[in-house]
Design an enzyme around this catalytic site. Sequence first.
Site, PDB file in Angstrom:
ATOM      1  N   PHE A 111       0.786  -1.227   0.034  1.00 23.97           N
ATOM      2  CA  PHE A 111       0.366   0.127  -0.042  1.00 23.97           C
ATOM      3  C   PHE A 111       0.791   1.299  -0.007  1.00 23.97           C
ATOM      4  O   PHE A 111       0.353   2.307  -0.386  1.00 23.97           O
ATOM      5  CB  PHE A 111      -0.877   0.350   1.232  1.00 23.97           C
ATOM      6  CG  PHE A 111      -0.408   0.401   2.610  1.00 23.97           C
ATOM      7  CD1 PHE A 111      -0.507   1.509   3.113  1.00 23.97           C
ATOM      8  CD2 PHE A 111       0.256  -0.495   3.223  1.00 23.97           C
ATOM      9  CE1 PHE A 111      -0.045   2.063   4.198  1.00 23.97           C
ATOM     10  CE2 PHE A 111       0.918  -0.192   4.426  1.00 23.97           C
ATOM     11  CZ  PHE A 111       0.716   1.032   4.825  1.00 23.97           C
ATOM     12  N   LYS A 112       1.987   1.102   0.158  1.00 23.20           N
ATOM     13  CA  LYS A 112       2.912   2.437   0.477  1.00 23.20           C
ATOM     14  C   LYS A 112       3.220   3.019  -0.928  1.00 23.20           C
ATOM     15  O   LYS A 112       3.457   4.204  -1.173  1.00 23.20           O
ATOM     16  CB  LYS A 112       4.314   1.924   0.815  1.00 23.20           C
ATOM     17  CG  LYS A 112       4.262   1.096   2.453  1.00 23.20           C
ATOM     18  CD  LYS A 112       3.945   1.976   3.482  1.00 23.20           C
ATOM     19  CE  LYS A 112       3.686   1.168   4.712  1.00 23.20           C
ATOM     20  NZ  LYS A 112       5.115   0.975   5.377  1.00 23.20           N
ATOM     21  N   ASP A 113       2.822   2.269  -1.990  1.00 21.67           N
ATOM     22  CA  ASP A 113       3.183   2.533  -3.365  1.00 21.67           C
ATOM     23  C   ASP A 113       2.152   3.941  -3.722  1.00 21.67           C
ATOM     24  O   ASP A 113       2.409   4.625  -4.579  1.00 21.67           O
ATOM     25  CB  ASP A 113       2.832   1.602  -4.408  1.00 21.67           C
ATOM     26  CG  ASP A 113       4.117   0.581  -4.464  1.00 21.67           C
ATOM     27  OD1 ASP A 113       5.258   1.356  -4.332  1.00 21.67           O
ATOM     28  OD2 ASP A 113       3.875  -0.838  -4.612  1.00 21.67           O
TER      29      ASP A 113
END
Length: 466
Positions: A111-113
């Site tokens: 999800f950090k993308d």
Amino acid sequence: MRYISTRGEAPALGFEDVLLTGLATDGGLYVPESLPHFSLEEIRSWRGLSYSELAFNVMHPFVDDAIPADDFRKMLDETYSVFSHKAVAPLVQLDSNEWVMELFRGPTLAFKDFALQLLGRLLDYVLEKRKQHVVIMGATSGDTGSAAIEGCRRCEHVDIFILHPYERVSEVQRRQMTTVKGDNIHNIAVRGNFDDCQRMVKESFGNQGFLGGKTQLAAVNSINWARIMAQIVYYFQASLALGGPDRSMAFSVPTGNFGDIFAGYLAKKMGLPISQLVIATNRNDILHRFMSGNKYEQHKLEHTLSPSMDIMVSSNFERLLFDLHGRDGQAVKTLLENAAKGPVSIEDYRWRHARKLFDSDAVDDKSTCDTIREIHEQNEYLLDPHTAIGVRAARNCRRDRSVPMITLGTAHPAKFPDAVAESGVTVKPQLPAHMADLFEREERYTVLDNNIAGVQEFIARHWKNA
């Protein structure tokens, strides 16, 4: 839009300066002076928008006039065009009113993308405009590092130094960081845990003298406001896909540093109907112990099958405490100073106010594995251990079965094959095509002792213009 510190003593800044600053000079975290608020009618009008169009509507008030609207739209289109699914954040149904939102369709499968692909482009834009060079210093418990490197590796005005706890991230997570080539990319494995890495980053931002005044540090951890801002969007996306804003939603969020779930809290304050937010943690359960019993106390950090949540000091929790204390920076500063010495609680009425929205659960490794196995048996769907914790916590804490419960799927199961194998599932999760040769790529990283002076000396010696 102006931004103020959670500790009340640093000057207010505009978006560009907050983007480059990271921690405030008083040690606090920046938050908007005021939040935009959207009416139900306005949110309803966003149905059918592409993800990047929705992202523009949600985020543009935070950027304001720092970036022209057309440039910001282009940036968002480029950011989300690299995701592997047309919906960017697709929903998968587990049960009649239970869902997983897949936030791992970006280039590094986490999800950090969503935030870091954008952050790299924002930094490039602002640094080119200012003709300025910065040194990114970040700490990762597994996923932030690879997403930051992927998002920023092409930035001409950046050197990247990512600290990770030595032998405490999964092999896939480590290789995603250490196999990326580039003279401006530096991976440091610290003989310690994530909290040690995070402490070094915070202390370095507070005293940047080791850089000799030649450059400044920039943050990629979720202390950077731009990270939080980008994560707000997918709460709106999920709601609109399932009948919002005309019905309320509940979300379960696997979280260690509190940034992802704080974004959901902000989405609610901005007008999105959310009836429940579940804080899903592993054995490192400081957030659960606070939310369930109003006691904030650090315990010894434990190594688990969900390493991205092996965190005891949840930086972004300070942002919630700031709101719970009526945005009184001095009260937050005093509370956190006391928390460094021992257990603390907040006034009962403040804690009860938080409990109106938040629930929490701590899920051990056995229950994590049980959930991976059960969901695979029921749906032939494979969860990573962090998402499995979110699903188990959602089922344990759910208040109203008529309200859609959406667990944020924070990482691809292929990043954690050992946890999947331990669950008893015989299907081995496969890396996508663009990572098929990951285990054949050459690694580059430096192992350093858990000593801030040594880490700072390494950075001072290796950044581009040193």
